[in-house]
Design a protein around this motif. Structure first.
Motif, PDB file in Angstrom:
ATOM      1  N   VAL A   1      -4.804  10.956   1.882  1.00  0.00           N
ATOM      2  CA  VAL A   1      -4.943   9.493   1.454  1.00  0.00           C
ATOM      3  C   VAL A   1      -3.711   8.906   2.387  1.00  0.00           C
ATOM      4  O   VAL A   1      -3.868   7.785   2.843  1.00  0.00           O
ATOM      5  CB  VAL A   1      -4.570   9.308   0.051  1.00  0.00           C
ATOM      6  CG1 VAL A   1      -4.475   7.848  -0.131  1.00  0.00           C
ATOM      7  CG2 VAL A   1      -6.119   9.707  -0.628  1.00  0.00           C
ATOM      8  N   THR A   2      -2.594   9.543   2.442  1.00  0.00           N
ATOM      9  CA  THR A   2      -1.268   8.974   3.085  1.00  0.00           C
ATOM     10  C   THR A   2      -1.677   8.893   4.668  1.00  0.00           C
ATOM     11  O   THR A   2      -1.161   8.096   5.327  1.00  0.00           O
ATOM     12  CB  THR A   2      -0.024   9.930   2.624  1.00  0.00           C
ATOM     13  OG1 THR A   2       0.118   9.726   1.170  1.00  0.00           O
ATOM     14  CG2 THR A   2       0.982   9.126   3.276  1.00  0.00           C
TER      15      THR A   2
ATOM     16  N   ARG B   1       1.143   3.954  -2.881  1.00  0.00           N
ATOM     17  CA  ARG B   1       0.957   5.338  -2.797  1.00  0.00           C
ATOM     18  C   ARG B   1       2.009   6.308  -3.204  1.00  0.00           C
ATOM     19  O   ARG B   1       1.969   7.374  -3.830  1.00  0.00           O
ATOM     20  CB  ARG B   1       0.675   5.341  -1.373  1.00  0.00           C
ATOM     21  CG  ARG B   1       0.138   6.919  -0.823  1.00  0.00           C
ATOM     22  CD  ARG B   1      -1.057   7.386  -1.776  1.00  0.00           C
ATOM     23  NE  ARG B   1      -1.218   8.870  -1.501  1.00  0.00           N
ATOM     24  CZ  ARG B   1      -2.016   9.554  -2.114  1.00  0.00           C
ATOM     25  NH1 ARG B   1      -2.829   9.033  -3.218  1.00  0.00           N
ATOM     26  NH2 ARG B   1      -2.225  10.862  -1.886  1.00  0.00           N
TER      27      ARG B   1
ATOM     28  N   ASP C   1      -1.742  15.768   2.523  1.00  0.00           N
ATOM     29  CA  ASP C   1      -2.098  14.243   1.791  1.00  0.00           C
ATOM     30  C   ASP C   1      -2.854  13.486   2.602  1.00  0.00           C
ATOM     31  O   ASP C   1      -2.439  12.654   3.257  1.00  0.00           O
ATOM     32  CB  ASP C   1      -0.737  13.532   1.413  1.00  0.00           C
ATOM     33  CG  ASP C   1      -0.614  12.404   0.586  1.00  0.00           C
ATOM     34  OD1 ASP C   1      -1.926  12.117   0.482  1.00  0.00           O
ATOM     35  OD2 ASP C   1      -0.006  11.853   0.162  1.00  0.00           O
TER      36      ASP C   1
ATOM     37  N   ASP D   1      -4.405   8.534   6.008  1.00  0.00           N
ATOM     38  CA  ASP D   1      -5.168   7.272   6.231  1.00  0.00           C
ATOM     39  C   ASP D   1      -4.488   6.126   6.139  1.00  0.00           C
ATOM     40  O   ASP D   1      -4.729   5.215   7.084  1.00  0.00           O
ATOM     41  CB  ASP D   1      -6.520   7.302   5.210  1.00  0.00           C
ATOM     42  CG  ASP D   1      -7.368   6.303   5.616  1.00  0.00           C
ATOM     43  OD1 ASP D   1      -7.925   6.298   6.585  1.00  0.00           O
ATOM     44  OD2 ASP D   1      -7.594   5.743   4.638  1.00  0.00           O
TER      45      ASP D   1
ATOM     46  N   THR E   1       1.925   6.661  -6.549  1.00  0.00           N
ATOM     47  CA  THR E   1       0.992   7.352  -7.316  1.00  0.00           C
ATOM     48  C   THR E   1       0.964   9.011  -6.864  1.00  0.00           C
ATOM     49  O   THR E   1       0.523   9.628  -7.809  1.00  0.00           O
ATOM     50  CB  THR E   1      -0.522   7.106  -6.058  1.00  0.00           C
ATOM     51  OG1 THR E   1      -0.809   5.711  -6.279  1.00  0.00           O
ATOM     52  CG2 THR E   1      -1.682   7.812  -6.655  1.00  0.00           C
TER      53      THR E   1
ATOM     54  N   GLU F   1       0.920  -1.249  -0.025  1.00  0.00           N
ATOM     55  CA  GLU F   1      -0.129   0.005  -0.116  1.00  0.00           C
ATOM     56  C   GLU F   1       0.886   1.362   0.137  1.00  0.00           C
ATOM     57  O   GLU F   1       0.614   2.131  -0.763  1.00  0.00           O
ATOM     58  CB  GLU F   1      -0.833  -0.060   1.233  1.00  0.00           C
ATOM     59  CG  GLU F   1      -1.977  -1.058   1.306  1.00  0.00           C
ATOM     60  CD  GLU F   1      -3.443  -0.637   0.736  1.00  0.00           C
ATOM     61  OE1 GLU F   1      -3.545   0.436   0.311  1.00  0.00           O
ATOM     62  OE2 GLU F   1      -4.013  -1.616   0.137  1.00  0.00           O
TER      63      GLU F   1
END
Length: 149
Positions: A124-125, A60, A122, A127, A63, A56
């Motif tokens: 998403v990171t 990321r 960020d 999370d 990404t 993950e």
């Protein structure tokens, strides 16, 4: 928005999780003594969890424009998790204690990473680190309970 520091900390995490996974694998192979029957498969479970988080975090990093470390030498050079050649003379308790040390380091690293990725916006990171931190803290609790602490 630039995620330069988040990329750096994600790469640190890639190295650290790779080393932590190798440590768990070493413990799995060199385990002997009371508790073997339930701890040996538990090490498989812990390794799978670390590898899942590793994937993950690496994805990321890609990404958001980064390039994850991907060689054993990069993992070793960039991780702060200590590993030595295995021997047969360590008890299960000694091995689990080594794992607790590595996992406690990961909690420190993930906490810093949360702050960095939050500062850079960020979500998403953030999370990903929040979820991983919860898993690592739970594992520490379980390992310390097994050690009677």
């Amino acid at each position: 928005m630039s995620y330069e520091k988040t990329q750096e900390v994600l790469n640190q995490t890639v190295a650290d999780l790779s080393k932590a996974s190798a440590l768990v694998h070493q413990i799995h192979w060199y385990m002997r003594g009371a508790g073997f029957l339930y701890l040996h498969p538990k090490m498989d479970e812990l390794k799978d969890q670390l590898d899942e988080h590793l994937d993950e975090f690496a994805e990321r990093l890609i990404t958001i424009g980064g390039s994850p470390f991907s060689t054993l030498s990069e993992f070793d050079e960039n991780s702060k998790i200590k590993m030595t050649s295995a021997t047969w003379d360590k008890s299960i308790a000694n091995r689990l204690s080594e794992l607790v040390i590595a996992y406690k380091y990961l909690t420190e690293q993930f906490t810093q990473a949360l702050e960095i990725s939050e500062k850079e916006g960020d979500a998403v990171t953030v999370d990903l680190y929040t979820t991983a931190l919860g898993d690592i803290e739970k594992t520490i609790w379980m390992l310390e309970a097994e050690l009677g602490k």
